[in-house]
Each structure stands twice: as structure tokens, then as C-alpha cells.
Write a protein that holds these residues in place. Structure first.
Motif, PDB file in Angstrom:
ATOM      1  N   ARG A 259       1.332  -1.188   0.187  1.00 15.58           N
ATOM      2  CA  ARG A 259       0.162  -0.311   0.144  1.00 15.58           C
ATOM      3  C   ARG A 259       0.574   1.606   0.292  1.00 15.58           C
ATOM      4  O   ARG A 259       0.480   2.774  -0.182  1.00 15.58           O
ATOM      5  CB  ARG A 259      -0.999  -0.095   1.120  1.00 15.58           C
ATOM      6  N   ASN A 260       1.938   1.272   0.725  1.00 16.04           N
ATOM      7  CA  ASN A 260       3.151   2.182   0.430  1.00 16.04           C
ATOM      8  C   ASN A 260       4.024   2.770  -1.012  1.00 16.04           C
ATOM      9  O   ASN A 260       4.612   2.070  -1.433  1.00 16.04           O
ATOM     10  CB  ASN A 260       4.152   2.003   1.105  1.00 16.04           C
ATOM     11  N   LYS A 261       3.044   3.034  -1.613  1.00 17.65           N
ATOM     12  CA  LYS A 261       3.205   3.196  -3.109  1.00 17.65           C
ATOM     13  C   LYS A 261       4.985   4.279  -3.417  1.00 17.65           C
ATOM     14  O   LYS A 261       5.596   3.489  -4.766  1.00 17.65           O
ATOM     15  CB  LYS A 261       2.300   4.619  -4.059  1.00 17.65           C
ATOM     16  N   ASN A 262       5.549   4.893  -2.923  1.00 17.31           N
ATOM     17  CA  ASN A 262       6.690   5.807  -2.675  1.00 17.31           C
ATOM     18  C   ASN A 262       7.236   4.218  -2.790  1.00 17.31           C
ATOM     19  O   ASN A 262       9.147   4.164  -2.844  1.00 17.31           O
ATOM     20  CB  ASN A 262       6.812   6.505  -2.106  1.00 17.31           C
ATOM     21  N   TYR A 263       7.776   3.515  -1.868  1.00 19.50           N
ATOM     22  CA  TYR A 263       8.260   2.008  -1.483  1.00 19.50           C
ATOM     23  C   TYR A 263       8.068   1.149  -2.624  1.00 19.50           C
ATOM     24  O   TYR A 263       9.325   0.094  -3.456  1.00 19.50           O
ATOM     25  CB  TYR A 263       7.859   1.747  -0.540  1.00 19.50           C
ATOM     26  N   TYR A 264       6.836   0.187  -2.988  1.00 22.71           N
ATOM     27  CA  TYR A 264       6.313  -0.699  -3.800  1.00 22.71           C
ATOM     28  C   TYR A 264       6.158  -0.781  -5.295  1.00 22.71           C
ATOM     29  O   TYR A 264       6.723  -1.643  -5.994  1.00 22.71           O
ATOM     30  CB  TYR A 264       5.296  -0.930  -3.491  1.00 22.71           C
ATOM     31  N   TYR A 265       5.911   0.901  -5.845  1.00 23.30           N
ATOM     32  CA  TYR A 265       6.310   0.522  -7.103  1.00 23.30           C
ATOM     33  C   TYR A 265       8.195   1.120  -7.647  1.00 23.30           C
ATOM     34  O   TYR A 265       8.061   2.055  -7.699  1.00 23.30           O
ATOM     35  CB  TYR A 265       5.513   2.307  -7.752  1.00 23.30           C
TER      36      TYR A 265
END
Length: 653
Positions: A259-265
């Protein structure tokens, strides 16, 4: 289908899948070898002549039971990896027209080949190394053993029957699975577990409760008897909690990262998190198994090493000199046995008995201690709990023992044994501990309780403390000690004369050499078992890690090939692989370290049953054990990671 064709196909299957079968067979050979060696030691008549033989025999039988139970779990678990990897192959046989009964024959033949080889090779290697292990055990115990080669036929038969039945159960399980499965299920069997697991709140709560309950029990226990009674309960709760938390909390964490887009993507994070999430059900079980095995190794080895390293302190506490004479006076109403006149006369009588037995006594000393049953709660002693004892002697007796001035007055005390607080309350009065002296009084036995040995200023103070104790007063113990150059036979003769001429029953003589031999057998046997089982469980954890890496490597191969085609570079792929592998590897080790820390108090309490109260030594043994195991664990990581990289083809070749 002809027998020759079945045998040929089965043998060809084993060769084609040797990367999977070889570790399985080697592991089976190793476990069978170790089981036979443990049976050899358990039924070895030569060990019956050693000091502490009854302890050794019990410990080895316990080892057989532990390895037997572990073998059942381990072989079934590893077999599940093998079958899952071969599901697609077996399903293809079925679709191409081979009937299930023919597939069953092939599996039976494969099982027969691997089982017979494992049992025969395991027994042969076990027989070959059994004498060497016997000699190592005797070396640990400090005794000599004749070099005579022999075979335990009871061990051979028992091992063959046990593992023959175990491999038969594995075969029946595989046959049932093939018979009930549909061909299409078998074809996709190796992909089972790819669906995203759901977050299970109820299981997470149960896991947290179980783990917290196990930790609370282990941390809050304050006496050895409770530790033994609740040890199994705490272990079961922690095991359940570990499995549930690896299965549920890990999913919650990974979904939170997603859910943490900055980390996941990011390329590396995307593949690592998504890959672990979609296979977390399979990963969690394997990681939990590795964690539990690692915890068993850490606790078992650190405990047994501590027992072995601290045994000399126990011997010093029980018999600080070569001979310890003791008598117990239950409910003795007067304090005259603490008077110098009584101590002088009894010591003269002991010397006379020793002289008549041609025993030369050197450095003789004696004292009488008043015993009180109590319990320390915070800094206050409460009467009546029988698992803690306070032995009280006077300053005059302290000076007889040490030859030094006590230098205490009023409510000042000198402490020995289990250390008293700097200030404590006893019978409504406040006392101050001014000094701690190691091994001041001989305990005479391993009592398994907290033993507070204190020196008070005078006999009047002893009397007031006895009166305050009331029914908690447990009588008096007279102890005399001395060194001697005489033989054990002469000293044993003196012991018999002393018992016969003693005016009060209960007198006995303990020889330091006898205590050393008995405890040497006990602690040596436990040290051997701890190291032996530690090696077994370490090897098992390494093999589980290997199979996890292999199975995950084949699963990830296609995924990384696709990512390569859509633009991910080799460096990014390597980084993603490394982050995933490191997480799968080292999280179980970290959690095992936490379990070890949580169990510290409970294990320390159980060690006190053997008068091992050196907390610093246990901390040192635990830390060194963890560091050594972590080094082995890191080595396994390096080896298995290379296999993973080879399979996905983007790492080392």
C-alpha cells in the motif's frame, strides 16, 4: 507394464531428479545413522560401569525418542517438497495414458530404492562411527574406554523396523495423494499457493495471544519447580504462536508495504514484495520450521554447554574439600550445636574416627547452620515456601571456616549461595548485606532450590530469626569438611565407622571424587546429547532452507525472465533477488534469537535445579552459541543462495 521397465523408469526418474533426491537420501542416511548411534549408546552394556550410568542411559533413551519424533516430522515434510516438485511430471504421465496403478508402481519402486539405500547406508555408517562416538562421549566424561569394536544388534533391528515403517507410511501417503488427485490438479500442483493469501485477523489474534502467553510464562516464573511444570506448556504456546504469526503477521506487513506506493513501485521492491506475498503461505510454514529448529539448537546447545562449563562451581558448592561430613537435626529445640564447645568436640571426634581409618585429615573445619523455609518477594522474605531455604550461621562460625574476621554487627549480614539483596526485610526487621562470599558453605547436595546462606553477628541473632520463622524452621545441619591424601577405600571405611558411631542418625560422608564422577556422567551425557541433537537440527534447518531455495528458484525463474523482457536490468533483478532471499533467510534467525531471549529466565530457573546459579556464565554461553550458529546459518545462506541464482539464471553460474 513389465517389472524391468518399471525399475528402469524409476531409476531414470531418480537420476533425472537427483538435485532433489540426493539431499533427501543423504538426509535420511544421516538421520538413520544418528538414530542407530543413539540406540547403540542407550543399549551399550559398557556404559553401565561408568559413574552416573543411570543418567547416561536415560539421556540416550531420551535422545532416541527425540530423534525418532523429529525423523517422522522431518521426512514427511521434505517428502512434501519432492512430491510437489514432481506433480507436473506425474500428471503428464497420467495424461499420456499411464494408469494410476502404473504410476503407483513407479513410486513404489522409487521409494523402495531410496528407502533400502538409506537404511542400509545409514546403518553401515552408523556401525562404522558408533565406536568413535562412544569414545567421544567417554572423553567428554573424562573416562577411558577400551578400543573394542562391537555392533548393537538390538539397535540395528530397532532402527531398521522404525525407519522401514516410516518410509512405508510416506509411500502410502504419496500413493493416496496420486490416487485421489485429478491429472489436471497434478499438472498445476507445483503452482499451488500462488493465489494471494487473505489477512486472517482471528488467527493473528490467536497467534499474538499464544506467543504472549508463552513469553509471559517464561519470563515471570520465579522458581525451578514451576519452570519444569510449565516448560512444555510454554514451548507449545510459542510454537503455535510462531506458526500463526509467520502465516498472518507477515502477510499484514507485506500488504502494508504494497500500500506504500513510494516503496512498492520500484523494480526491486515490486518483485520482492509481490513474490513473497503470493507465496507467503508456503514461505511462512518453511520459515516457521526453520525458526523453531534454530531455537531448539540455540537453547539446547547453550544450556548443555553452560552445564558442562559450570559443573566445577557446583562441585565446589557441594564439596569444597575432599571430604564432607554432614548430619541433619530436625526440629532441634536448642542452639547448643552452634556453640564453639560443641563444634570443637565433634571435630575432635571426627578426627579420631579418621585416624582410626588411617585417613589423614588436613584443613578441617566445621559449622552448624539453622535452616528456614522461605521465599524472597521483592526485597522481603516470606515464610513457608519450601522451594527456597535460608541457612544461617554465626560470625564465630564464619571465622572458623575462613580464618578471617567477619566484621559485622547488629543486623548486618554476609551473603553466600543465592545472593541476598543489599537491604532486605526478615521477620519485620531490616537487614543489610555488607559482603558476598562465593562457596562459603558446603550444601551437601543438589537441592534444586534457591539457597540463601547468610552470616549474622551472633548466636542471639540466630535465635531471634528462628523464633520469627515459627513453623518455617527446618532444623539444623551440621557440616564438617577436610582435605586428605588418603585413598578412596580408606575414606569410605572411615565413612562407615562414622555412621556407626554417630550418636544421632542421619550422618553421612560425601567424597569429592564421587560427586565429580556422578556429575561428570550427568553433565557429560547432556553435553553430548545437546551437541548431537544440535547438529541434527542444524542439518535439518539447512536442508529445509535448501529445498525452499530450489523450489522458489524454479517458481521465480519465469517471473524474472518476464521482468527482464519488459525492461528490468540484470542489476535490478539481482538486487530484487537478494532482498527477497535475505528476508526469507534471516527473519527466522532473528525471531529465534528473540525466542532464546524470552526463554532465558525459564532455562535459568531449571539450571538452578542443578545448583547452576551463575547467570553471567549462562549469558556468555548463550551469546557465544548464538554467534556460532549465526555464522553457520550465514554459510548455509551463501551456499543455497548460489543455487537459487543458478536456477533463475541471472546470478552466479
Amino acid at each position: 507394464m513389465g517389472k524391468g521397465f518399471t525399475l528402469k523408469l524409476a531409476w531414470n526418474n531418480i537420476k533425472q531428479n537427483r538435485k532433489f533426491y540426493l539431499p533427501y537420501v543423504l538426509a535420511s542416511v544421516g538421520i538413520i545413522m544418528m538414530f542407530y548411534i543413539m540406540c547403540y549408546l542407550a543399549f551399550n552394556k559398557g556404559l553401565a560401569s561408568l559413574a552416573g550410568a543411570e543418567y547416561i542411559s536415560f539421556i540416550m533413551v531420551l535422545g532416541c525418542v527425540i530423534i525418532g519424533i523429529f525423523s517422522i516430522i522431518f521426512i514427511f515434510y521434505i517428502n512434501s517438497f519432492l512430491m510437489k516438485r514432481r506433480n507436473k511430471e506425474i500428471g503428464l504421465y497420467n495424461i499420456l495414458g499411464m494408469e494410476k496403478k502404473h504410476i503407483g508402481k513407479i513410486l513404489f519402486t522409487e521409494n523402495l530404492i531410496t528407502s533400502l539405500f538409506s537404511i542400509v547406508a545409514g546403518l553401515l555408517i552408523g556401525v562404522l562411527f558408533s565406536k568413535l562416538v562412544h569414545m567421544i562421549l567417554c572423553k567428554i566424561m573424562g573416562v577411558s574406554v577400551p578400543i573394542v569394536f562391537n555392533i548393537s544388534w538390538i539397535g540395528v533391528v530397532f532402527t531398521a523396523i522404525f525407519f522401514g515403517a516410516l518410509f512405508l507410511l510416506v509411500l502410502l501417503r504419496n500413493q493416496m495423494k496420486i490416487h485421489l488427485a485429478k491429472p489436471i490438479e497434478l499438472l498445476h500442483g507445483s503452482s499451488v499457493g500462488e493465489q494471494e493469501p487473505k489477512t486472517k485477523i482471528v488467527m493473528s489474534v490467536i497467534g499474538v495471544i499464544c506467543l504472549a502467553a508463552g513469553y509471559i510464562i517464561a519470563i515471570t516464573i520465579d522458581n525451578p519447580l514451576q519452570a519444569i511444570a510449565l516448560f512444555f506448556v510454554a514451548v507449545v504456546l510459542v510454537i503455535i504462536g510462531t506458526y500463526l504469526l509467520f502465516t498472518t503477521v507477515s502477510i499484514v506487513v507485506l500488504k502494508a508495504l504494497r500500500r506504500n506506493k513510494n516503496y512498492y513501485y520500484k523494480p526491486g521492491h515490486f518483485t520482492a514484495v509481490s513474490g513473497m506475498l503470493y507465496r507467503m503461505k508456503q514461505n511462512a510454514v518453511g520459515m516457521a520450521n526453520i525458526c523453531i529448529l534454530s531455537t531448539m539448537v540455540l537453547v539446547m546447545v547453550s544450556t548443555t554447554v553452560c552445564m558442562s562449563a559450570g559443573i566445577n562451581d557446583v562441585i565446589d558448592q557441594m564439596t569444597p574439600k575432599d571430604v564432607t561430613v554432614s548430619q541433619v537435626f530436625i526440629d532441634e529445640p536448642d542452639m547448643n550445636k552452634m556453640e564453639p564447645a560443641y563444634l570443637d568436640s565433634t571435630l575432635s571426634g571426627l578426627k579420631a574416627v579418621a585416624a582410626r581409618s588411617d585417613v589423614k585429615a588436613k584443613g578441617t573445619t566445621n559449622f552448624t547452620a539453622a535452616a528456614i523455609a522461605l521465599k524472597l518477594k521483592d526485597t522481603s522474605f516470606e515464610f513457608g515456601d519450601s522451594y527456597s531455604i535460608m541457612n544461617i550461621i554465626t560470625a564465630d562460625e564464619y571465622e572458623r571456616i575462613t580464618g578471617e574476621k567477619a566484621g559485622i554487627s547488629g543486623n548486618e549480614v554476609i551473603s553466600s549461595g543465592t545472593e541476598t539483596p543489599d537491604t532486605f526485610t526478615y521477620g519485620g526487621e531490616s537487614y543489610t548485606t555488607v559482603k558476598y562470599v562465593k562457596n562459603l558453605m558446603a550444601s551437601g547436595n543438589i537441592n534444586g532450590v534457591n539457597t540463601y546462606n547468610i552470616v549474622v553477628s551472633n548466636l542471639s541473632k540466630v535465635k531471634s530469626m528462628v523464633r520469627a520463622a515459627g513453623d518455617a524452621y527446618n532444623g539444623m545441619t551440621y557440616i564438617a569438611t577436610f582435605d586428605t591424601d588418603s585413598s578412596n577405600s580408606a575414606t569410605e571405611a572411615m565413612a562407615q565407622k562414622y555412621a556407626n558411631c554417630s550418636s544421632v542418625g542421619g550422618g553421612r560422608v560425601r567424597l569429592r571424587s564421587d560427586i565429580k564422577n556422578q556429575l561428570g556422567g550427568f553433565t557429560g551425557g547432556f553435553l553430548f546429547l545437546g551437541i548431537f541433537l544440535g547438529l541434527v537440527f542444524t542439518f535439518a534447518a539447512a536442508l529445509i532452507i535448501y529445498y525452499k531455495q530450489i523450489s522458489e528458484g524454479y517458481y521465480d525463474k519465469e517471473k524474472f525472465e518476464i521482468m527482464q523482457k519488459v525492461g528490468m536490468g540484470k542489476a535490478e533483478v539481482r538486487k530484487s533477488i537478494r532482498s527477497q532471499v535475505v528476508a526469507v533467510f534471516f527473519v527466522p534467525l532473528i525471531v529465534a534469537g528473540c525466542h532464546m531471549a524470552g526463554a532465558f529466565n525459564m532455562v535459568r530457573q531449571m539450571l538452578s535445579l542443578f545448583s547452576l546459579n551463575n547467570v553471567g556464565l549462562f549469558v556468555e554461553c548463550s551469546a557465544l552459541t548464538f554467534l556460532a550458529f549465526a555464522a553457520i546459518y550465514a554459510f548455509v545462506y551463501l551456499v543455497t543462495a548460489k543455487e537459487y541464482y543458478k536456477i533463475v539464471q541471472w546470478g552466479e553460474q
